[in-house]
Scaffold this motif. Structure first.
Motif, PDB file in Angstrom:
ATOM      1  N   UNK A  28      -3.777  14.215   9.721  1.00 57.45           N
ATOM      2  CA  UNK A  28      -3.203  12.878   9.548  1.00 57.45           C
ATOM      3  C   UNK A  28      -4.266  11.975   8.954  1.00 57.45           C
ATOM      4  N   UNK A  29      -3.854  11.115   8.020  1.00 56.54           N
ATOM      5  CA  UNK A  29      -4.775  10.093   7.511  1.00 56.54           C
ATOM      6  C   UNK A  29      -4.378   8.743   8.069  1.00 56.54           C
ATOM      7  N   UNK A  30      -5.391   7.961   8.462  1.00 55.34           N
ATOM      8  CA  UNK A  30      -5.145   6.655   9.083  1.00 55.34           C
ATOM      9  C   UNK A  30      -5.753   5.489   8.317  1.00 55.34           C
ATOM     10  N   UNK A  31      -6.827   5.759   7.575  1.00 50.43           N
ATOM     11  CA  UNK A  31      -7.516   4.718   6.811  1.00 50.43           C
ATOM     12  C   UNK A  31      -7.818   5.270   5.425  1.00 50.43           C
ATOM     13  N   UNK A  32      -7.590   4.449   4.401  1.00 45.39           N
ATOM     14  CA  UNK A  32      -7.922   4.848   3.037  1.00 45.39           C
ATOM     15  C   UNK A  32      -9.410   5.180   2.924  1.00 45.39           C
ATOM     16  N   UNK A  33      -9.728   6.155   2.111  1.00 45.50           N
ATOM     17  CA  UNK A  33     -11.134   6.494   1.899  1.00 45.50           C
ATOM     18  C   UNK A  33     -11.895   5.335   1.269  1.00 45.50           C
ATOM     19  N   UNK A  34     -11.206   4.489   0.545  1.00 46.80           N
ATOM     20  CA  UNK A  34     -11.853   3.330  -0.076  1.00 46.80           C
ATOM     21  C   UNK A  34     -12.141   2.217   0.926  1.00 46.80           C
ATOM     22  N   UNK A  35     -11.598   2.332   2.145  1.00 46.22           N
ATOM     23  CA  UNK A  35     -11.754   1.287   3.145  1.00 46.22           C
ATOM     24  C   UNK A  35     -12.748   1.671   4.240  1.00 46.22           C
ATOM     25  N   UNK A  36     -13.169   0.677   4.973  1.00 50.23           N
ATOM     26  CA  UNK A  36     -14.124   0.819   6.079  1.00 50.23           C
ATOM     27  C   UNK A  36     -13.348   1.035   7.383  1.00 50.23           C
ATOM     28  N   UNK A  87       0.853  -1.197   0.000  1.00 47.85           N
ATOM     29  CA  UNK A  87       0.000   0.000   0.000  1.00 47.85           C
ATOM     30  C   UNK A  87       0.888   1.245   0.000  1.00 47.85           C
ATOM     31  N   UNK A  88       0.601   2.116  -0.915  1.00 54.08           N
ATOM     32  CA  UNK A  88       1.376   3.343  -0.982  1.00 54.08           C
ATOM     33  C   UNK A  88       1.149   4.196   0.258  1.00 54.08           C
ATOM     34  N   UNK A  89       2.160   4.985   0.594  1.00 53.91           N
ATOM     35  CA  UNK A  89       2.074   5.810   1.796  1.00 53.91           C
ATOM     36  C   UNK A  89       1.506   7.189   1.507  1.00 53.91           C
ATOM     37  N   UNK A  90       1.098   7.448   0.266  1.00 56.56           N
ATOM     38  CA  UNK A  90       0.565   8.771  -0.066  1.00 56.56           C
ATOM     39  C   UNK A  90      -0.890   8.873   0.384  1.00 56.56           C
ATOM     40  N   UNK A  91      -1.237   9.885   1.180  1.00 56.31           N
ATOM     41  CA  UNK A  91      -2.628  10.051   1.616  1.00 56.31           C
ATOM     42  C   UNK A  91      -3.569  10.332   0.435  1.00 56.31           C
ATOM     43  N   UNK A  92      -4.846  10.069   0.643  1.00 57.24           N
ATOM     44  CA  UNK A  92      -5.851  10.387  -0.378  1.00 57.24           C
ATOM     45  C   UNK A  92      -5.998  11.889  -0.547  1.00 57.24           C
ATOM     46  N   UNK A  93      -5.928  12.613   0.559  1.00 59.37           N
ATOM     47  CA  UNK A  93      -6.070  14.061   0.505  1.00 59.37           C
ATOM     48  C   UNK A  93      -4.703  14.725   0.472  1.00 59.37           C
ATOM     49  N   UNK A  94      -4.492  15.667  -0.436  1.00 58.74           N
ATOM     50  CA  UNK A  94      -3.218  16.397  -0.459  1.00 58.74           C
ATOM     51  C   UNK A  94      -3.046  17.282   0.774  1.00 58.74           C
ATOM     52  N   UNK A  95      -4.104  17.465   1.549  1.00 64.12           N
ATOM     53  CA  UNK A  95      -4.029  18.286   2.758  1.00 64.12           C
ATOM     54  C   UNK A  95      -3.422  17.524   3.935  1.00 64.12           C
ATOM     55  N   UNK A  96      -3.417  16.217   3.852  1.00 65.33           N
ATOM     56  CA  UNK A  96      -2.863  15.403   4.937  1.00 65.33           C
ATOM     57  C   UNK A  96      -1.339  15.384   4.842  1.00 65.33           C
ATOM     58  N   UNK A  97      -0.693  15.708   5.935  1.00 68.47           N
ATOM     59  CA  UNK A  97       0.777  15.746   5.957  1.00 68.47           C
ATOM     60  C   UNK A  97       1.376  14.532   6.639  1.00 68.47           C
ATOM     61  N   UNK A  98       0.529  13.654   7.156  1.00 70.22           N
ATOM     62  CA  UNK A  98       1.010  12.462   7.841  1.00 70.22           C
ATOM     63  C   UNK A  98       0.148  11.274   7.454  1.00 70.22           C
ATOM     64  N   UNK A  99       0.796  10.196   7.058  1.00 64.81           N
ATOM     65  CA  UNK A  99       0.116   8.939   6.790  1.00 64.81           C
ATOM     66  C   UNK A  99       0.504   7.961   7.899  1.00 64.81           C
ATOM     67  N   UNK A 100      -0.480   7.595   8.708  1.00 65.09           N
ATOM     68  CA  UNK A 100      -0.219   6.754   9.880  1.00 65.09           C
ATOM     69  C   UNK A 100      -1.270   5.646   9.895  1.00 65.09           C
TER      70      UNK A 100
END
Length: 255
Positions: free
Chosen positions: A68-76, A1-14
């Motif tokens: 920070x983004x923690x879960x992909x938007x495509x996921x539950x 899984x790529x570490x790039x967040x779905x939103x360009x506004x998110x500066x942290x992928x955790x």
């Protein structure tokens, strides 16, 4: 899984441990806003990513506005819990969840800072550009779980979001001196109130009786849409505001 967040506004992928495919091929058509209810945003981020927490969320916005983004938007994600809106009970499968750091009612509930609200507004708009989410399906955690949840609470600036194009809002009807409907009342006026709340999306039984369940739903409605007084009583101000919202909702075109 790529570490790039779905939103360009998110500066942290955790990435959170608690995430899974959406059921029945659902795509997000609902946005739920929460507060963390914890003493620090770092603690909230840690907890939301741990497997043992049994919770997760798509995004977290701290008080400085960092996202920070923690879960992909495509996921539950596991953020809605036991909840109901517009007849649906598996809201995790059809929604995106944003946690907004605030200590909450248990730890010194306070205003949401400008930097934080600016980021919440921007993130919501960014999400709405990608997903067909109707205004009445941008809700508070308290809306979908009345009595169980109070977040993001009566200090949250829903009017600001609506002015930016996020969510359903009308100017609340002014407070009056009337007591309105309350616990123990029965009859057609109570039934009409229940029907109107259900029409907006709330989980309400049509019993014609003003019981504890209805009182909690009215409190949730007031916490979101009529924040000047939250007492669980359906006074004229509450009912007029609800009527205005239904009119506004019906006037909103379907995407």
């Amino acid at each position: 899984m790529t570490a790039a967040p779905d939103s360009p506004l998110a500066t942290l992928w955790c990435p959170a441990a608690n995430r899974e495919p959406r059921r029945d091929g659902r795509v997000p058509d609902m946005l739920v806003l929460h507060y963390t209810g914890m003493e620090s945003s770092d603690a909230a981020l840690d907890w939301l990513t741990r497997e043992e927490s049994k919770v997760s969320c798509h995004y977290l916005v701290d008080e400085d506005g960092r996202i920070a983004q923690m879960v992909r938007e495509s996921e539950r994600a596991w953020h809605a819990g036991q909840s109901l809106w517009a007849g649906e009970t598996d809201l995790n499968s059809c929604s995106l969840g944003i946690e907004i750091h605030n200590p909450g009612h248990e730890f010194g509930y306070r205003d949401f800072p400008e930097a934080q609200m600016r980021s919440v507004e921007a993130l919501c708009l960014d999400i709405l550009r990608r997903h067909p989410i109707r205004a009445e399906r941008v809700v508070a955690h308290s809306d979908i779980a009345p009595g169980r949840k109070r977040d993001p609470g009566e200090k949250f600036d829903w009017a600001r979001l609506a002015q930016a194009g996020v969510g359903l809002w009308v100017q609340p009807a002014p407070l009056g001196e009337d007591q309105g409907l309350g616990p123990g009342d029965e009859g057609q006026e109570v039934l009409k109130l229940q029907q109107d709340l259900a029409g907006l999306g709330y989980g309400v039984e049509l019993t014609s009786t003003y019981g504890t369940g209805l009182e909690k739903v009215v409190e949730a409605f007031q916490r979101h849409f009529r924040q000047a007084r939250i007492d669980g009583r359906a006074d004229t101000s509450t009912r007029d505001t609800l009527s205005r919202l239904l009119t506004a909702m019906q006037a909103t075109p379907v995407a």
